[in-house]
Design a protein around this motif. Structure first.
Motif, short mmCIF file in Angstrom:
data_model
loop_
_atom_site.label_atom_id
_atom_site.label_comp_id
_atom_site.label_asym_id
_atom_site.label_seq_id
_atom_site.Cartn_x
_atom_site.Cartn_y
_atom_site.Cartn_z
N ILE A 1 5.20 -5.23 6.54
CA ILE A 1 5.83 -5.53 5.25
C ILE A 1 5.25 -4.61 4.19
O ILE A 1 4.05 -4.32 4.19
CB ILE A 1 5.59 -7.00 4.84
CG1 ILE A 1 6.33 -7.93 5.80
CG2 ILE A 1 6.02 -7.26 3.42
CD1 ILE A 1 6.53 -9.32 5.26
N LYS A 2 6.15 -4.16 3.32
CA LYS A 2 5.71 -3.30 2.24
C LYS A 2 6.57 -3.58 1.03
O LYS A 2 7.80 -3.59 1.14
CB LYS A 2 5.87 -1.84 2.68
CG LYS A 2 4.91 -0.89 1.99
CD LYS A 2 4.92 0.45 2.73
CE LYS A 2 5.08 1.62 1.77
NZ LYS A 2 5.30 2.87 2.52
N ASP A 3 5.96 -3.86 -0.09
CA ASP A 3 6.70 -4.08 -1.34
C ASP A 3 7.83 -5.10 -1.21
O ASP A 3 8.93 -4.90 -1.71
CB ASP A 3 7.32 -2.77 -1.84
CG ASP A 3 6.24 -1.88 -2.43
OD1 ASP A 3 5.18 -2.45 -2.82
OD2 ASP A 3 6.45 -0.66 -2.49
N GLY A 4 7.58 -6.12 -0.47
CA GLY A 4 8.56 -7.19 -0.38
C GLY A 4 9.73 -6.90 0.55
O GLY A 4 10.74 -7.59 0.51
N LEU A 5 9.60 -5.87 1.37
CA LEU A 5 10.63 -5.55 2.34
C LEU A 5 10.00 -5.34 3.70
O LEU A 5 8.83 -4.98 3.80
CB LEU A 5 11.35 -4.25 1.92
CG LEU A 5 12.32 -4.35 0.75
CD1 LEU A 5 12.74 -2.95 0.32
CD2 LEU A 5 13.53 -5.18 1.14
#
Ligand SMILES: Nc1ncnc2c1ncn2[C@@H]1O[C@H](COP(=O)(O)OP(=O)(O)OP(=O)(O)O)[C@@H](O)[C@H]1O
Ligand SMILES: [Mg+2]
Lengths: 789, 247
Positions: free
Chosen positions: B225-229
């Motif tokens: 997961i990265k930045d809410g994605l």
């Protein structure tokens, strides 16, 4: 189940706080049970006794009613039975040199078939000999007299040897005072004595006439309905007074005691349990804030809102239940001593010390109800907590500027720790408000209660010091010319001043409201009886014409200055049944309804010659004067201020001890609240203090911050407590006014009351500080900081 | 084998326990709105050991909280057994948590007033198919510490109790937020072993959140997961045993 364990443990860990809450509830329940049970016992016993002894429905006192007139009374519609008696107050000699001792001789008709009205309950022998008497049991006990002993009474100037044939109690003298103005019974100075009717009528030389008539009514008839007819029927025989059973002084006193105690047994517990409820509410509210992560965890596991709420309500339930148990047990053992206290004033048979089951039910209901209510109100916010939210520490409110910057001058006054304390107070507003409320509560309660310990005594004694400036009042058997009465009085030993006066039983009416009072006729230049106004602290003058009422009379009539009232007395003539008089002034007095007029105006109004029926005397030789008038023929009673004061002081003793108990309870509550609130606040700030300690602050330095906070809050709490105290006092007075007729408590809290309250709260704060210091010293920094908040 | 094929293959083989569809989460703080999740789609399979990896602040805890039914998404659906738990009422949601989910927190969150054993009982009382508390204490190696309060135990011991507490209900899904975050290496391994055992011995789904890439090695699948994605999903053909994990 496990949650219940947690509740128990949490309560146990914070036991000081819960115990004080529990004690609050226990104190309330104690009052409920002890007072409630004894008031019920008193009420039941009185009801049984009045029924068994056939207490009459109405009582009349007349000058002389011939035996022949009795049948006409019985024929009045609604009158069931008529009892005619002779009564006479005889002085007893040689029992006690210092005190005047009176026995009320009451005629007893042995030949009456069945149980007579107002039947005495007797232990001893029949009245056989001429001067055989049954004497009031408490009088016998006080003087350590027994059957077979003799007493000497002065009847119509003759010394008569009375032979004690037994002890007797009368339903008319359950609360035995000679005259309502005595207020408190003095078993040593007054008793009753039943004498055979023939012997008594011979002694008084009043064969076949009576002066004391009692009536019982047929079912469905009331005093108010029959009053007019009875009045008319009795008027020709010199009616002096006619009262209903409920106005019989003894009956009235028993009833108001029952009413008063019943009311107290509900209002005090509700007050106390209510306070406990508030404390519980505050405690739970703090707990919920502290246990946010725990609540979050429980919710995450799937504990329902209901289960969590129930868990926190347990805190309140446990507290309430323990309080109820302690209160019921203590109350239970106190019923007996309570009843013993009653029997010092009320002579009543078989009072049950049992606690009625419904009272226990009510006690549990009150304790558990208030416990639950407080806990529920405090724990409700737990429901709204979102579990993910709850796991995080609450977002601190945005800091709205710094007080030090807004009020820079504070920096000059406060040390760095002082300003830190001030910031602490402002930052944790809820917590500060909690402690402040604790101080305010306690201060108000103490300030309102402390003065009560002396107020009652002050009121009664002020009557003697401020109103009645005389030493002795002699009541004459028949009115006498004023000038002559005064001259004779001045010849008595030590007499420095003497003033004749009139005391006439009167009924004052204004439109459809009526009030019975003793109308006092005073000289305009009276020096010995002052119309003292307890509120304005000033003395009013007796007006030349018109009448002065005190506020009890005025309030009952709805009369105001300038109104015209109608007066009827036994001296009014047929055509002049009611005489109109203008109200000149209304004065505020703390006790008994009264009305005052100029003595000459009274005499003129009633077409009486310049006569008096009492004389007030100021004397330097009280004992000498008493001896001198002892055998005087025309003197009915001798009322001496000093014995009255002594008697009141003695009776006040037990009242004062009761108010002191209430004050002690109040202090305990005050202490509990202050101690609790500061303990809760300390446990919340543990981390902060531990951090300060880790930073290298000494225990003393940390305490300085803490103390500073407390003293600021203490001062603020005391200031807020002053209006709160006034509010409390006002409520107490209103409550008392509802139950006591013709009695009003002075308002205003004396300075010493405020001082005592501040002192009490200060002691609690000091002790809290002291205990806090100990806690900070032993604070385990490692453990405190390890816990995640 | 491409990732996509692999995914399809897995979906065919395994039953989906939870399906996360288009989930977003916004936090409004006055003027500012924080987009913690910007539209997340994935499934969790029955019996898998899933690791969610991502840097701090990427939205890991947020997604876990939503899956566990302790937080609601701003948009999107979470389907559990044909029911959208983002739409059900609080009462039913509580029932879902009670019956199906076990939670392990980064900071243990034991009830300080209850002993280790009682903390576990607290959870097991909620479930009809609860595991034996004494066996659990045995498993976590704290049989002799059952009567100790949390404050009398070390962090690692507390975390093991917390895991036992989460497992005690015998839930379908065990959700762990940084279970090793506060632990030293060897204690961390111990804890992972307990979680893995629960996964294999009882065939239950375990989801672990961490920013510790090493733990990814023992997963069946790793979700990045990265930045809410969701950045990517990696299927691990040969997961290593907890003892072999290194960081
Ligand atoms: N209650 C909240 N109010 C405002 N913003 C929040 C809140 N909770 C989380 N956020 C924000 O949402 C984003 C994702 O947070 P989240 O807790 O899911 O991160 P994370 O991946 O678990 O990080 P970490 O590894 O540090 O625990 C972060 O930017 C965080 O600041
Ligand atoms: Mg996180």
């Amino acid at each position: 189940m496990i949650l219940f364990k947690k509740a128990l443990r949490t309560v146990w860990r914070g036991k000081a706080a819960y115990i004080s809450c529990m004690l609050l509830i226990a104190a309330g329940i104690y009052m409920l049970v002890a007072l409630g049970a004894s008031a019920r016992a008193l009420s039941a016993s009185a009801a049984r006794y009045y029924k068994a002894s056939r207490l009459a429905d109405a009582f009349a006192s007349v000058s002389a009613l011939p035996a022949g007139a009795l049948s006409s009374l019985t024929q009045i519609d609604g009158v069931d039975e008529v009892q005619a008696r002779l009564t006479y107050d005889a002085r007893i000699v040689a029992l006690n040199a210092e005190k005047l001792i009176w026995l009320r001789l009451i005629s007893y008709d042995k030949s009456y078939p069945g149980i007579p009205l107002n039947a005495p309950s007797v232990t001893g022998f029949e009245l056989t000999g001429e001067y055989d008497v049954w004497i009031g049991q408490s009088f016998l006990d006080t003087h350590q007299l027994k059957t077979g002993d003799e007493l000497t009474a002065i009847v119509e100037g003759r010394q008569i040897p009375l032979h004690i044939a037994g002890g007797a109690n009368s339903p008319e003298y359950v609360y035995a005072v000679r005259d309502p103005s005595d207020m408190f019974p003095d078993q040593e100075a007054f008793g009753i004595a039943y004498v055979d009717i023939h012997a008594l009528s011979l002694l008084l030389n009043r064969q076949n006439t009576f002066n004391d008539i009692s009536f019982s009514f047929e079912n469905g008839y009331t005093f108010d309905g029959l009053k007019q007819n009875l009045n008319t029927a009795l008027a020709p025989y010199g009616l002096i007074s006619l009262i209903a059973r409920k106005d019989l002084f003894s009956y009235n006193m028993v009833n108001s005691e029952i009413k008063n105690d019943m009311a107290m047994s509900y209002s005090v517990p509700i007050l106390f349990a209510g306070m406990a409820s508030i404390v519980l509410y505050l405690m739970l509210k703090r707990i919920i804030e502290q246990e946010r992560p725990q609540i979050g965890t429980l919710k995450t596991f799937g504990y329902t809102n209901f289960e969590i709420l129930a868990h926190y309500i347990w805190y309140g339930l446990i507290t309430g239940l323990l309080g109820a148990i302690v209160g019921i047990l203590l109350g239970g053992v106190s019923v007996k001593p309570m009843l013993d206290l009653y029997t010092r004033y009320f002579t009543l048979p078989d009072m049950s010390t049992d606690i009625p089951p419904d009272l226990i039910f009510i006690a549990l209901l009150v304790a558990l109800g208030f416990g639950t209510l407080g806990a529920y109100a405090g724990a409700r916010p737990a429901l709204r907590l979102n579990p993910a939210e709850a796991m995080r520490p609450p977002t601190p409110p945005p800091v709205k500027g710094d007080i030090m910057k807004q009020l820079p001058f504070l920096q000059w006054i406060l040390t760095s720790r002082g300003s830190m304390a001030l910031r602490n107070i402002l930052r944790a507003k809820a917590r500060s408000a909690f402690i402040m409320a604790g101080v305010m509560f306690s201060f108000g309660m103490l300030a309102a209660m402390c003065p009560m310990t002396t107020m009652m005594g002050d009121i009664i004694l002020s009557k003697y010091s401020k109103v009645e400036a005389y030493d002795v009042k002699l009541t004459l058997k028949s009115p006498q010319a004023s000038a002559g009465a005064r001259q004779e009085a001045m010849k008595l030993p030590g007499a420095a001043m003497a003033e004749p006066l009139r005391e006439i039983p009167a009924e004052i009416r204004m439109s459809n409201r009526k009030k019975s009072v003793i109308l006092m006729g005073l000289r305009q230049d009276t020096m010995l009886y002052r119309l003292y106004d307890d509120e304005k602290h000033s003395v009013s003058r007796v007006p030349e014409a018109g009448i002065i009422l005190n506020q009890f009379t005025a309030d009952d009539l709805g009369a105001r200055r300038g109104d015209a009232v109608l007066i009827s007395t036994p001296y009014n003539s047929e055509e002049d049944e009611e005489i109109s008089v203008t109200v000149k002034d209304i004065i505020h007095q703390n006790m008994t309804a009264a009305a005052y007029m100029d003595v000459n105006a009274v005499n003129a109004m009633l077409h009486l010659p310049d006569t008096a029926d009492s004389v007030m005397i100021k004397t330097a030789d009280l004992a000498g004067l008493k001896t001198a008038v002892n055998d005087a023929k025309n003197i009915r009673t001798i009322e001496d201020t000093y014995s009255a004061i002594a008697n009141i002081k003695q009776a006040m003793g037990s009242y004062t001890s009761i108010t002191w108990i209430i004050v002690a309870l109040g202090s305990a509550i005050a202490f509990a609240i202050i101690y609790n609130s500061s303990a809760i606040s300390l446990s919340e700030k543990k981390r902060e203090y531990a951090t300060l300690r880790v930073l290298g602050m000494q225990v003393g330095e940390v305490c300085e911050i803490l103390n500073f906070e407390y003293w600021i809050l203490f001062a603020a709490g005391c200031l807020l407590g002053i209006p709160f105290a006034a509010f409390l006092q006002n409520s107490i007075n209103q409550m008392m006014a509802g139950y006591l007729d013709n009695f009003s408590m002075p308002t205003g809290i004396p300075l010493w009351g405020l001082g005592a309250a501040a002192g009490g709260c200060m002691a609690a704060v000091l002790l809290s500080n002291f205990s806090a210091k100990g806690k900070i010293r032993t604070l385990d920094m490692v453990e405190v900081l390890k816990e995640r908040e | 084998m491409s990732e996509n094929q692999n995914k399809n293959q897995q979906e065919n083989q395994k039953d989906v326990v939870l399906s996360i569809q288009g989930v977003t989460k916004e936090y409004k703080m006055g003027e500012v709105t924080v987009q913690a999740l910007r539209g997340v789609d994935f499934s969790i399979y029955q019996g898998e050991f899933l690791v969610i990896l991502g840097p701090s602040g990427s939205g890991k805890s947020t997604i876990l909280n939503i899956i566990g039914g302790i937080d609601q998404p701003s948009e999107g659906h979470i389907i559990y057994k044909n029911k959208d738990i983002s739409k059900i009422r609080e009462k039913e949601l509580t029932r879902y948590r009670r019956a199906s989910v076990g939670f392990v927190f980064q900071f243990y969150n034991l009830i300080p007033n209850l002993t280790a054993k009682e903390n576990i009982l607290l959870a097991s009382e909620l479930s009809p198919s609860a595991l034996s508390v004494s066996e659990l204490l045995e498993t976590i190696g704290l049989a002799d510490r059952g009567d100790h309060f949390p404050s009398q135990m070390s962090g690692g011991q507390q975390q093991r109790v917390a895991i036992a507490r989460a497992v005690a209900k015998n839930p379908e899904i065990l959700l762990c937020d940084e279970p090793t975050g506060a632990l030293d290496f060897s204690t961390g391994i111990q804890v992972l072993k307990i979680l893995k055992d629960f996964n294999t011995e009882r065939n239950k789904t375990v989801v672990i959140i961490t920013h510790n890439a090493g733990i990814g090695g023992m997963a069946d699948r790793v979700l990045y997961i990265k930045d809410g994605l969701i950045d990517r999903v990696v299927v691990n053909e040969t997961p290593v045993s907890p003892e072999e994990v290194r960081w």
